[in-house]
Write a protein that holds these residues in place. Sequence first.
Motif, PDB file in Angstrom:
ATOM      1  N   ASN A 131      43.993  44.589  55.014  1.00 32.65           N
ATOM      2  CA  ASN A 131      43.799  43.650  56.124  1.00 32.65           C
ATOM      3  C   ASN A 131      43.141  42.360  55.645  1.00 32.65           C
ATOM      4  OD1 ASN A 131      44.878  45.380  58.098  1.00 32.65           O
ATOM      5  ND2 ASN A 131      42.925  46.455  58.319  1.00 32.65           N
ATOM      6  N   LEU A 132      42.181  42.503  54.747  1.00 31.52           N
ATOM      7  CA  LEU A 132      41.502  41.316  54.206  1.00 31.52           C
ATOM      8  C   LEU A 132      42.471  40.459  53.401  1.00 31.52           C
ATOM      9  CD1 LEU A 132      38.946  39.669  53.585  1.00 31.52           C
ATOM     10  CD2 LEU A 132      38.514  41.218  51.667  1.00 31.52           C
ATOM     11  N   PHE A 133      43.275  41.083  52.562  1.00 31.61           N
ATOM     12  CA  PHE A 133      44.226  40.324  51.736  1.00 31.61           C
ATOM     13  C   PHE A 133      45.282  39.638  52.590  1.00 31.61           C
ATOM     14  CE2 PHE A 133      43.672  42.675  47.416  1.00 31.61           C
ATOM     15  CZ  PHE A 133      42.459  42.040  47.279  1.00 31.61           C
ATOM     16  N   LEU A 134      45.708  40.273  53.654  1.00 31.36           N
ATOM     17  CA  LEU A 134      46.694  39.646  54.547  1.00 31.36           C
ATOM     18  C   LEU A 134      46.097  38.400  55.207  1.00 31.36           C
ATOM     19  CD1 LEU A 134      48.316  42.802  56.208  1.00 31.36           C
ATOM     20  CD2 LEU A 134      49.371  41.243  54.564  1.00 31.36           C
ATOM     21  N   GLU A 135      44.831  38.472  55.573  1.00 34.19           N
ATOM     22  CA  GLU A 135      44.165  37.300  56.153  1.00 34.19           C
ATOM     23  C   GLU A 135      44.032  36.186  55.115  1.00 34.19           C
ATOM     24  OE1 GLU A 135      43.260  36.527  59.156  1.00 34.19           O
ATOM     25  OE2 GLU A 135      44.006  38.409  59.999  1.00 34.19           O
TER      26      GLU A 135
ATOM     27  N   ASP B  76      53.003  45.807  48.022  1.00 30.81           N
ATOM     28  CA  ASP B  76      53.111  44.875  49.143  1.00 30.81           C
ATOM     29  C   ASP B  76      53.267  43.451  48.600  1.00 30.81           C
ATOM     30  OD1 ASP B  76      52.907  43.368  51.453  1.00 30.81           O
ATOM     31  OD2 ASP B  76      51.380  44.663  52.338  1.00 30.81           O
ATOM     32  N   ALA B  77      54.495  42.915  48.704  1.00 29.61           N
ATOM     33  CA  ALA B  77      54.768  41.572  48.189  1.00 29.61           C
ATOM     34  C   ALA B  77      54.030  40.488  48.965  1.00 29.61           C
ATOM     35  CB  ALA B  77      56.269  41.297  48.228  1.00 29.61           C
ATOM     36  N   ALA B  78      53.636  40.789  50.211  1.00 33.53           N
ATOM     37  CA  ALA B  78      52.977  39.777  51.041  1.00 33.53           C
ATOM     38  C   ALA B  78      51.611  39.390  50.494  1.00 33.53           C
ATOM     39  CB  ALA B  78      52.845  40.282  52.483  1.00 33.53           C
ATOM     40  N   ILE B  79      51.000  40.262  49.723  1.00 41.08           N
ATOM     41  CA  ILE B  79      49.657  39.978  49.232  1.00 41.08           C
ATOM     42  C   ILE B  79      49.635  39.826  47.712  1.00 41.08           C
ATOM     43  CG2 ILE B  79      48.587  41.216  51.143  1.00 41.08           C
ATOM     44  CD1 ILE B  79      48.072  43.542  49.234  1.00 41.08           C
ATOM     45  N   SER B  80      50.801  39.758  47.088  1.00 40.94           N
ATOM     46  CA  SER B  80      50.848  39.744  45.625  1.00 40.94           C
ATOM     47  C   SER B  80      50.175  38.502  45.045  1.00 40.94           C
ATOM     48  CB  SER B  80      52.302  39.833  45.143  1.00 40.94           C
ATOM     49  OG  SER B  80      53.056  38.736  45.634  1.00 40.94           O
ATOM     50  N   LYS B  81      50.329  37.359  45.710  1.00 38.31           N
ATOM     51  CA  LYS B  81      49.700  36.140  45.186  1.00 38.31           C
ATOM     52  C   LYS B  81      48.182  36.187  45.312  1.00 38.31           C
ATOM     53  CE  LYS B  81      53.562  32.940  45.882  1.00 38.31           C
ATOM     54  NZ  LYS B  81      53.992  31.681  46.529  1.00 38.31           N
ATOM     55  N   VAL B  82      47.713  36.807  46.371  1.00 37.16           N
ATOM     56  CA  VAL B  82      46.274  36.917  46.579  1.00 37.16           C
ATOM     57  C   VAL B  82      45.664  37.924  45.613  1.00 37.16           C
ATOM     58  CG1 VAL B  82      44.470  37.580  48.211  1.00 37.16           C
ATOM     59  CG2 VAL B  82      46.437  36.240  48.990  1.00 37.16           C
ATOM     60  N   ALA B  83      46.350  39.065  45.434  1.00 32.25           N
ATOM     61  CA  ALA B  83      45.777  40.177  44.675  1.00 32.25           C
ATOM     62  C   ALA B  83      46.107  40.133  43.194  1.00 32.25           C
ATOM     63  CB  ALA B  83      46.261  41.495  45.273  1.00 32.25           C
ATOM     64  N   SER B  84      46.865  39.168  42.761  1.00 30.52           N
ATOM     65  CA  SER B  84      47.216  39.096  41.349  1.00 30.52           C
ATOM     66  C   SER B  84      45.967  38.952  40.477  1.00 30.52           C
ATOM     67  CB  SER B  84      48.146  37.909  41.102  1.00 30.52           C
ATOM     68  OG  SER B  84      48.403  37.749  39.725  1.00 30.52           O
ATOM     69  N   GLY B  85      45.928  39.726  39.408  1.00 29.41           N
ATOM     70  CA  GLY B  85      44.830  39.634  38.462  1.00 29.41           C
ATOM     71  C   GLY B  85      43.633  40.500  38.778  1.00 29.41           C
ATOM     72  N   VAL B  86      43.716  41.328  39.818  1.00 27.54           N
ATOM     73  CA  VAL B  86      42.587  42.191  40.170  1.00 27.54           C
ATOM     74  C   VAL B  86      42.150  43.003  38.956  1.00 27.54           C
ATOM     75  CG1 VAL B  86      41.953  44.263  41.460  1.00 27.54           C
ATOM     76  CG2 VAL B  86      43.070  42.361  42.636  1.00 27.54           C
ATOM     77  N   LEU B  87      40.848  43.027  38.741  1.00 26.26           N
ATOM     78  CA  LEU B  87      40.267  43.856  37.674  1.00 26.26           C
ATOM     79  C   LEU B  87      39.415  44.907  38.364  1.00 26.26           C
ATOM     80  CD1 LEU B  87      39.843  44.311  34.616  1.00 26.26           C
ATOM     81  CD2 LEU B  87      37.842  42.824  34.765  1.00 26.26           C
ATOM     82  N   GLY B  88      39.737  46.178  38.084  1.00 26.92           N
ATOM     83  CA  GLY B  88      39.061  47.222  38.825  1.00 26.92           C
ATOM     84  C   GLY B  88      38.642  48.407  38.000  1.00 26.92           C
TER      85      GLY B  88
ATOM     86  N   SER C  51      41.324  50.334  43.796  1.00 28.51           N
ATOM     87  CA  SER C  51      41.830  49.686  42.585  1.00 28.51           C
ATOM     88  C   SER C  51      43.177  50.226  42.129  1.00 28.51           C
ATOM     89  CB  SER C  51      40.809  49.841  41.447  1.00 28.51           C
ATOM     90  OG  SER C  51      40.596  51.203  41.149  1.00 28.51           O
ATOM     91  N   THR C  52      43.598  51.381  42.635  1.00 28.27           N
ATOM     92  CA  THR C  52      44.881  51.962  42.205  1.00 28.27           C
ATOM     93  C   THR C  52      45.806  52.230  43.384  1.00 28.27           C
ATOM     94  OG1 THR C  52      43.895  54.175  42.277  1.00 28.27           O
ATOM     95  CG2 THR C  52      43.851  53.026  40.168  1.00 28.27           C
ATOM     96  N   SER C  53      45.567  51.575  44.494  1.00 28.37           N
ATOM     97  CA  SER C  53      46.346  51.847  45.702  1.00 28.37           C
ATOM     98  C   SER C  53      47.792  51.363  45.558  1.00 28.37           C
ATOM     99  CB  SER C  53      45.687  51.153  46.900  1.00 28.37           C
ATOM    100  OG  SER C  53      46.521  51.210  48.030  1.00 28.37           O
ATOM    101  N   ASP C  54      48.728  52.287  45.642  1.00 33.50           N
ATOM    102  CA  ASP C  54      50.153  51.926  45.605  1.00 33.50           C
ATOM    103  C   ASP C  54      50.536  51.087  46.818  1.00 33.50           C
ATOM    104  OD1 ASP C  54      50.835  53.132  43.198  1.00 33.50           O
ATOM    105  OD2 ASP C  54      51.059  55.089  44.134  1.00 33.50           O
ATOM    106  N   ASP C  55      49.897  51.347  47.944  1.00 32.75           N
ATOM    107  CA  ASP C  55      50.220  50.604  49.150  1.00 32.75           C
ATOM    108  C   ASP C  55      49.947  49.111  48.961  1.00 32.75           C
ATOM    109  OD1 ASP C  55      51.084  50.351  51.778  1.00 32.75           O
ATOM    110  OD2 ASP C  55      49.041  50.454  52.559  1.00 32.75           O
ATOM    111  N   LEU C  56      48.902  48.775  48.239  1.00 29.86           N
ATOM    112  CA  LEU C  56      48.579  47.374  47.970  1.00 29.86           C
ATOM    113  C   LEU C  56      49.459  46.812  46.860  1.00 29.86           C
ATOM    114  CD1 LEU C  56      44.671  47.498  48.102  1.00 29.86           C
ATOM    115  CD2 LEU C  56      46.216  46.711  49.887  1.00 29.86           C
ATOM    116  N   LEU C  57      49.690  47.614  45.840  1.00 26.17           N
ATOM    117  CA  LEU C  57      50.463  47.135  44.696  1.00 26.17           C
ATOM    118  C   LEU C  57      51.902  46.813  45.075  1.00 26.17           C
ATOM    119  CD1 LEU C  57      49.131  49.625  42.028  1.00 26.17           C
ATOM    120  CD2 LEU C  57      48.887  47.148  41.900  1.00 26.17           C
TER     121      LEU C  57
END
Length: 894
Positions: A307-311, A337-349, A329-335
């Motif tokens: 929800n935070l990444f979508l916002e 989701d193309a809608a948040i790929s630009k926001v979440a790119s580069g996550v270090l976890g 850090s390993t959520s497939d649901d987030l990985l």
Amino acid sequence: MRWCLCHRTRWTSSALSLLLLSIVGTQMSVVVVVEAIVCSLWGTPGNDSFSQEGDVIIGGLFNLHFIPSAVDRSFTKLPQYEPCTGLDLEPLKYMYAMTFAVEEINRNTTLLPGVKLGYHIFDCCGRYPWTLKAAMSMVGGDTHSCSSSLFSTVNGEPGETARDKSFALVIGTSSSTTSMMLSRILGPLSVPVISYLASCPCLSDRRQFPNFVRTIPSDIYQVRAMAQLAVRFQWTWIGAVLENSDYGHLAIQAFQQEIEGKGVCLEFIENLRRETTLSDAKRAAVTIQGSTAKVILIICWYTDVKNLFLELAKRNVTDRQFLASEAWSTSDDLLQDAAISKVASGVLGVAIRSSTIPGFESYLRSLHPNRRPNDKFLREFWETEFGCSPETPGSYESRFSSHFSASLKTRSDPQSPLCSGTESLEEVQHPFTDTSQLRVSYNVYLAVYAAAHALHSLLSCPNSDNHRNNFSTCSSPKNIKPIELLQHLNNVKITTPQGEMFHFQGADIPAKYDLVNWQNTPEGTLRLVLVGRVDGFDIHLNESVIQWNTGSSQVPVSVCSESCPPGTRMVNRKGEPVCCFDCIQCAEGEISNKTDSLHCDRCPLEFWPNVEQTACVPRQLDFLSFNETLGITLTTAAVSGATVTTAVFVVFLCYRQTPVVRANNSELSFLLLVSLKLCFLCSLVFIGRPSVWSCRFQQAAFGISFVLCVSCILVKTIVVLAVFRSARPGAEALMKWFGPGQQRGSICIFTCIQIVICAVWLSLSPPVPQHNLGFHGSKVTLECATASMLGFSLVLGYIGLLACTCLILAFLARKLPDNFNEAKLITFSMLIFCAVWVAFVPAYISSPGKYVVAVEVFAILASSYGLLFCIFAPKCFIILLSPEKNTKKHLMVR
């Protein structure tokens, strides 16, 4: 109880203990009453569940749905908790890891032979009341939901349900808060609780939670790893977003303790509540967008993070580097989701270490509602993924209670068509069937095996010759004492089917994590890349393979203030965190040789800062040299003066018979010119590298040369006065006392006095070469240190005495009647001489370093030039340019 339940069931441990004592007391009717009240307050339907019969039942608690329904808080009626929605595939995989492990153990002929394990799995939906209700159902001996008939009682005696069903232990939950509550509820009964995801450091306290163990490391290890990453990459300005629970709050407290004193600050802390996750996500997104921190630490469940990444995606905030906790850090649901790929790119976890479970993928792919008719969670998953309602046998509806039917209809789409029966997971590429990197699922798998080995140890009869065993009789599956099982569980040391050694260290297991990085793929989604690992408190990281949020290998910068380079020091800004500061240049004579230095260090006396003020270097030896501009200038002036004096000497020598030369006592004039030449030349002794002999010779040469010069002028002045006085009647004998012999003798006496003064001075306390460290500059001056100021003062004072006497006599003779009165010239020359040396004293005292020498040389040259030009320039003018005036007649004219 009613008030507590309406407020998220914040019960005290003492109240829960009293409740449990009432539950497990001999008066089972009390239990029925309490259970009935609790079920009434919590409302129906209760927890959804899924079970398999067995000799020993293991309880399982999972948050299989993640969207809780709204709760009526009008306080006009009892609160009702409606069923949750939004089937969560990750916990669903955890649940099937448990069922797979149980079935695998039941097929094992060496582990628990003759004993069949069963399970009863409850969906807690992340709600504390449902978790507590499930726990009390287990303690009360109920294998159905709370809304079912819990007990069959006859005259207060428990019926067959309560006698036959035994919960050996509980596996759960995923929340630290609910795990604490669960452990406190079951603690007085010593019922073991094995958590697969509760990572709060507080749960390591065996005094508070003696019946709790877990297969996930304590958060203290992952928090320290994240703090080490922040320090390693110099992220000193960080924002934080937390889950509003013990997991989030205690983790950020531990993080703050780890970064204390290490120059890392938190710009903000935002909380996300599960009940208001959408509005909280909007608020947190606005905070992140307006912050100056480029690195954001997020300690939340992955659904909240989504929800935070979508916002953030809506606001096009793509320049933040996110630091992920193991919860997402390993959520497939987030990985995926193309809608948040630009926001979440580069996550270090930090991620729970990955492992494999052989056969688990085949087990997941073989799941089918037709083969598991009582698995309502599988039916819901089927409807969600295939868009159809699986067909059930005709007897299916009749075997389940109205509660199950109501719950099923609530979550099912009434418009969904029946499935054709050909739907299958065998060939479907889906995150649910992906077992390449099992993390939490493997923790659940380990928890089941730990329980099985503890049961195996408990149910195994001791050897007849082993008298040290604590148990004298064999336990049976229907007579398991929880405290005995807990003792065996604490001592579990096993090897899993994958060959991994496993044991508990108190409540914990040895800490091992993976470090993962989210990197872009050509399809627009993200992939998980292993970039390192954490072993205890040690980090092993391959920085070269990390792809940051910018898409490059350049580590992002997140600071409140840019680092202060060496040569400067940090000064905190008033009223701001320590990470916000200004950089101030080190003061003169001080250095700082590291980045972000808090203070500057003063160099030793023999050293001076380099240009950058980053290191102390030996001071450069400095003296008045012939090679520098000042030395060349003074040398040129001295040589020029000596040359001019020589030229004047030659002119006087050539015209020695002329009246101008003879009228002014040619012998004294020649001696004066010689002394002036010595004065010019002695200044050269002051230039160059000082040595022992040069220091002694320069002062002696200076003092003697000037005394000789001033003595000549003084005698000339006296002769002028004597000549004019002798012209008066009765004064003819005056010249007898000032003849040539007396003149030479007077000069000799005056000069010898100075020679004696210099000899005594130089023999007792001569000037010596010395490094002058008093001048705080980059250079150390090598100078002739005057050891005795008395000797130097006597030399100067004697010269001054002669000069003042000469000035007074010349001033008295200035108006003598003569066409060419030399007394006037002497007066002007001595005025200049005295003015130069009077000005010399303050200049000499205040001048730094080698300029002391330069001032003295300048005074020598200035006074010498003054005497030369004032006395001899007019005479040379007449001799060379006005020869008509160079006659006796002209000189005798009054």
